[in-house]
Design a protein around this motif. Structure first.
Motif, PDB file in Angstrom:
ATOM      1  N   TRP A 245      18.353  39.200 123.106  1.00 38.27           N
ATOM      2  CA  TRP A 245      19.688  38.708 123.499  1.00 38.27           C
ATOM      3  C   TRP A 245      20.829  39.950 124.053  1.00 38.27           C
ATOM      4  O   TRP A 245      21.345  39.670 125.082  1.00 38.27           O
ATOM      5  CB  TRP A 245      20.606  38.523 122.240  1.00 38.27           C
ATOM      6  CG  TRP A 245      21.987  38.219 122.722  1.00 38.27           C
ATOM      7  CD1 TRP A 245      23.020  38.669 122.155  1.00 38.27           C
ATOM      8  CD2 TRP A 245      22.556  36.948 123.660  1.00 38.27           C
ATOM      9  NE1 TRP A 245      24.143  38.333 122.731  1.00 38.27           N
ATOM     10  CE2 TRP A 245      23.870  37.034 123.814  1.00 38.27           C
ATOM     11  CE3 TRP A 245      21.890  35.913 124.488  1.00 38.27           C
ATOM     12  CZ2 TRP A 245      24.705  36.582 124.424  1.00 38.27           C
ATOM     13  CZ3 TRP A 245      22.723  35.164 125.163  1.00 38.27           C
ATOM     14  CH2 TRP A 245      23.961  35.473 125.217  1.00 38.27           C
ATOM     15  N   ARG A 246      20.470  40.997 123.630  1.00 35.84           N
ATOM     16  CA  ARG A 246      21.264  42.425 124.290  1.00 35.84           C
ATOM     17  C   ARG A 246      21.002  42.432 125.629  1.00 35.84           C
ATOM     18  O   ARG A 246      21.664  42.674 126.619  1.00 35.84           O
ATOM     19  CB  ARG A 246      21.186  43.543 123.558  1.00 35.84           C
ATOM     20  CG  ARG A 246      21.933  43.463 122.207  1.00 35.84           C
ATOM     21  CD  ARG A 246      21.687  44.868 121.479  1.00 35.84           C
ATOM     22  NE  ARG A 246      22.641  44.670 120.173  1.00 35.84           N
ATOM     23  CZ  ARG A 246      22.487  45.964 119.393  1.00 35.84           C
ATOM     24  NH1 ARG A 246      21.981  46.946 119.442  1.00 35.84           N
ATOM     25  NH2 ARG A 246      23.481  45.798 118.418  1.00 35.84           N
ATOM     26  N   PHE A 247      19.554  42.563 126.014  1.00 38.05           N
ATOM     27  CA  PHE A 247      19.018  42.618 127.479  1.00 38.05           C
ATOM     28  C   PHE A 247      19.554  41.062 128.259  1.00 38.05           C
ATOM     29  O   PHE A 247      19.996  41.600 129.147  1.00 38.05           O
ATOM     30  CB  PHE A 247      17.440  42.393 127.206  1.00 38.05           C
ATOM     31  CG  PHE A 247      16.736  42.397 128.566  1.00 38.05           C
ATOM     32  CD1 PHE A 247      16.690  43.391 129.351  1.00 38.05           C
ATOM     33  CD2 PHE A 247      16.316  41.218 129.295  1.00 38.05           C
ATOM     34  CE1 PHE A 247      16.199  43.509 130.755  1.00 38.05           C
ATOM     35  CE2 PHE A 247      15.810  41.202 130.539  1.00 38.05           C
ATOM     36  CZ  PHE A 247      15.563  42.398 131.154  1.00 38.05           C
ATOM     37  N   ILE A 248      19.316  40.155 127.796  1.00 38.91           N
ATOM     38  CA  ILE A 248      19.988  39.015 128.456  1.00 38.91           C
ATOM     39  C   ILE A 248      21.282  39.170 128.716  1.00 38.91           C
ATOM     40  O   ILE A 248      21.809  38.616 129.956  1.00 38.91           O
ATOM     41  CB  ILE A 248      19.855  37.774 127.770  1.00 38.91           C
ATOM     42  CG1 ILE A 248      18.188  37.269 127.619  1.00 38.91           C
ATOM     43  CG2 ILE A 248      20.343  36.465 128.400  1.00 38.91           C
ATOM     44  CD1 ILE A 248      17.658  36.340 126.551  1.00 38.91           C
TER      45      ILE A 248
ATOM     46  N   VAL B 126      21.858  41.686 131.427  1.00 40.79           N
ATOM     47  CA  VAL B 126      21.544  41.109 132.775  1.00 40.79           C
ATOM     48  C   VAL B 126      22.737  40.221 133.391  1.00 40.79           C
ATOM     49  O   VAL B 126      22.983  40.322 134.413  1.00 40.79           O
ATOM     50  CB  VAL B 126      20.039  40.437 132.651  1.00 40.79           C
ATOM     51  CG1 VAL B 126      19.884  39.516 134.023  1.00 40.79           C
ATOM     52  CG2 VAL B 126      19.014  41.272 132.422  1.00 40.79           C
ATOM     53  N   SER B 127      23.121  39.471 132.414  1.00 40.74           N
ATOM     54  CA  SER B 127      24.297  38.387 133.032  1.00 40.74           C
ATOM     55  C   SER B 127      25.622  39.197 133.343  1.00 40.74           C
ATOM     56  O   SER B 127      26.098  38.786 134.286  1.00 40.74           O
ATOM     57  CB  SER B 127      24.708  37.732 131.742  1.00 40.74           C
ATOM     58  OG  SER B 127      25.305  38.259 130.723  1.00 40.74           O
ATOM     59  N   GLY B 128      25.788  40.249 132.825  1.00 35.84           N
ATOM     60  CA  GLY B 128      26.879  41.171 133.454  1.00 35.84           C
ATOM     61  C   GLY B 128      26.472  41.940 134.571  1.00 35.84           C
ATOM     62  O   GLY B 128      27.450  42.606 135.172  1.00 35.84           O
ATOM     63  N   ARG B 129      25.461  41.848 135.018  1.00 36.33           N
ATOM     64  CA  ARG B 129      24.936  42.774 136.233  1.00 36.33           C
ATOM     65  C   ARG B 129      24.721  41.768 137.413  1.00 36.33           C
ATOM     66  O   ARG B 129      24.726  42.131 138.573  1.00 36.33           O
ATOM     67  CB  ARG B 129      23.367  43.338 136.374  1.00 36.33           C
ATOM     68  CG  ARG B 129      23.603  44.585 135.219  1.00 36.33           C
ATOM     69  CD  ARG B 129      22.608  45.555 135.469  1.00 36.33           C
ATOM     70  NE  ARG B 129      20.909  44.857 135.209  1.00 36.33           N
ATOM     71  CZ  ARG B 129      20.336  44.678 133.948  1.00 36.33           C
ATOM     72  NH1 ARG B 129      20.995  45.452 132.909  1.00 36.33           N
ATOM     73  NH2 ARG B 129      19.310  44.268 133.674  1.00 36.33           N
ATOM     74  N   ILE B 130      24.925  40.349 137.239  1.00 38.67           N
ATOM     75  CA  ILE B 130      25.010  39.394 138.288  1.00 38.67           C
ATOM     76  C   ILE B 130      26.231  39.341 138.938  1.00 38.67           C
ATOM     77  O   ILE B 130      27.412  39.588 138.271  1.00 38.67           O
ATOM     78  CB  ILE B 130      24.520  37.959 137.713  1.00 38.67           C
ATOM     79  CG1 ILE B 130      23.489  37.858 136.938  1.00 38.67           C
ATOM     80  CG2 ILE B 130      24.918  36.968 138.813  1.00 38.67           C
ATOM     81  CD1 ILE B 130      23.171  36.526 136.273  1.00 38.67           C
ATOM     82  N   ASP B 131      26.300  39.779 140.306  1.00 37.55           N
ATOM     83  CA  ASP B 131      27.499  39.633 141.011  1.00 37.55           C
ATOM     84  C   ASP B 131      28.178  38.425 141.099  1.00 37.55           C
ATOM     85  O   ASP B 131      27.842  37.370 141.830  1.00 37.55           O
ATOM     86  CB  ASP B 131      27.198  39.961 142.532  1.00 37.55           C
ATOM     87  CG  ASP B 131      28.500  40.311 143.388  1.00 37.55           C
ATOM     88  OD1 ASP B 131      29.426  39.644 142.871  1.00 37.55           O
ATOM     89  OD2 ASP B 131      28.360  41.070 144.363  1.00 37.55           O
ATOM     90  N   ASP B 132      29.355  38.232 140.122  1.00 38.21           N
ATOM     91  CA  ASP B 132      29.668  36.956 139.786  1.00 38.21           C
ATOM     92  C   ASP B 132      30.689  36.392 140.826  1.00 38.21           C
ATOM     93  O   ASP B 132      30.415  35.399 141.113  1.00 38.21           O
ATOM     94  CB  ASP B 132      30.552  36.951 138.616  1.00 38.21           C
ATOM     95  CG  ASP B 132      31.043  35.440 137.965  1.00 38.21           C
ATOM     96  OD1 ASP B 132      30.288  34.636 138.056  1.00 38.21           O
ATOM     97  OD2 ASP B 132      32.326  35.344 137.421  1.00 38.21           O
ATOM     98  N   ALA B 133      31.249  37.324 141.623  1.00 40.97           N
ATOM     99  CA  ALA B 133      32.162  36.915 142.860  1.00 40.97           C
ATOM    100  C   ALA B 133      31.248  36.283 143.833  1.00 40.97           C
ATOM    101  O   ALA B 133      31.590  35.251 144.378  1.00 40.97           O
ATOM    102  CB  ALA B 133      32.876  38.055 143.426  1.00 40.97           C
TER     103      ALA B 133
END
Length: 333
Positions: A295-298, A301-308
């Motif tokens: 879960w920590r890995f996932i 990764v979700s935090g590295r997605i360019d959300d804008a």
């Protein structure tokens, strides 16, 4: 985001085919023993724990369990109605007034107990349903069920805690009344109309996957309504309540959920990621540890997605661009 673990993950792993369990060496263990095993094996990977009332935690063993928790907390107390054969044909929805009264009394006692230890309450109505056509007077069963949930929620509100409703489509009742997110929202909005507003949803991921319900979509929907109360993290093949390790299957769905939880600010107000696992043949502590790390890995990764950039792609419903961004976050060229 803080974590919690359902202590039932450390049981003997019983099934109807192997009633003694795939891990019979853990049969007969007390909750205290299981808590010690979890705390010693997981340490600070797990913040708090969850228990069924009264089977796993009650007034009788509270002091011993608190000592075994070694400064970890009790985050949630769940109803144990489904663990009592008296309620095999329903508890809060039972047409038998005496049976219903007993189920309601036990649920209200669970609410009082949860409030007394500073925990939230989970109600999973696994026995509230039916097994056959023509078996149940549907309207009456639903009315008794909703009224009962309302009484429990009101008692929780008196104690200053929330009630989290958790849906599932089947097992132990073959057709559980509150078997999807829509039916759960029906209960919540019915209670809201009665002035009861402390009820939210506990999203058990595999329960949603069993229904073909989207983890990310429903998290966003519930968050927008202020109803995203708790998470029960796990994974599975989508046809049964496998409760496998987080991220073992449904990886992309779990990653999208992590993104939506970030967008919703889930955890900012003390919400937890609860782990609801049932590692049939695996070492329980190792399976929980692996789930937390995956879960920590996932989550990272979700935090590295360019959300804008993702939002811009989503504004055009551009799936190709969306996946470029997702795979870039995963490290792809």
């Amino acid at each position: 985001m803080k974590t919690s673990l359902g202590i039932w993950a450390l049981g003997p792993m019983v099934t109807r085919f192997v009633p003694g369990g795939y891990q019979p060496e853990h049969a007969g263990e007390t909750t205290v023993v299981r808590v010690r095993r979890a705390v010693e094996g997981l340490g600070d990977l797990m913040d708090d724990y969850e228990f069924h009332y009264p089977q796993e935690l009650s007034e009788q063993n509270l002091d011993e369990v608190r000592s075994a928790l070694d400064e970890h907390g009790i985050y949630a107390v769940a109803t144990g109605t489904h663990l009592n054969p008296r309620f095999g044909k329903g508890g809060l929805s039972s047409p038998d007034d005496a049976v219903r009264a007993d189920a309601l009394a036990e649920a209200l006692a669970a609410a009082d107990f949860a409030a007394s230890v500073g925990a939230q309450m989970i109600l999973w109505p696994g026995v509230e349903g039916y097994n056959y056509p023509f078996q149940t007077p549907y309207a009456e069963a639903w009315a008794r069920f909703v009224d009962g949930v309302g009484e429990v929620a009101a008692r929780c509100r008196q104690g200053g805690i929330k009630l989290f409703l958790e849906h599932k489509n089947s097992e132990p009742a073959m057709k559980i009344l509150m078997r999807n997110v829509g039916m759960t929202l029906h209960v919540i909005h019915t209670l809201r109309a009665r002035g009861i507003d402390n009820v939210q949803v506990n999203m058990d991921w595999q329960h949603l996957l069993m229904n073909g319900e989207s983890l990310g979509e429903y998290a966003a929907l519930l968050a927008a309504e202020g109803l995203l109360g708790h998470q029960h993290a796990n994974s599975g093949w989508g046809t049964f309540d496998d409760d496998n390790m987080v991220g073992a299957t449904a990886f992309m769905e779990t990653l999208e959920l992590a993104l939506e939880l970030r967008r919703a600010g889930y955890g900012d107000n003390g919400e937890r990621l609860g782990f609801d696992l049932y590692p049939y043949t695996e070492d329980a502590v190792a399976a929980v540890r692996r789930s937390v790390l995956q879960w920590r890995f996932i989550w990272d990764v979700s935090g590295r997605i360019d959300d804008a950039a993702l939002r811009e792609a989503q504004s055009r419903k551009d799936a190709v661009r969306a996946y470029e961004l997702v795979y870039a976050a995963l490290g792809a060229e």
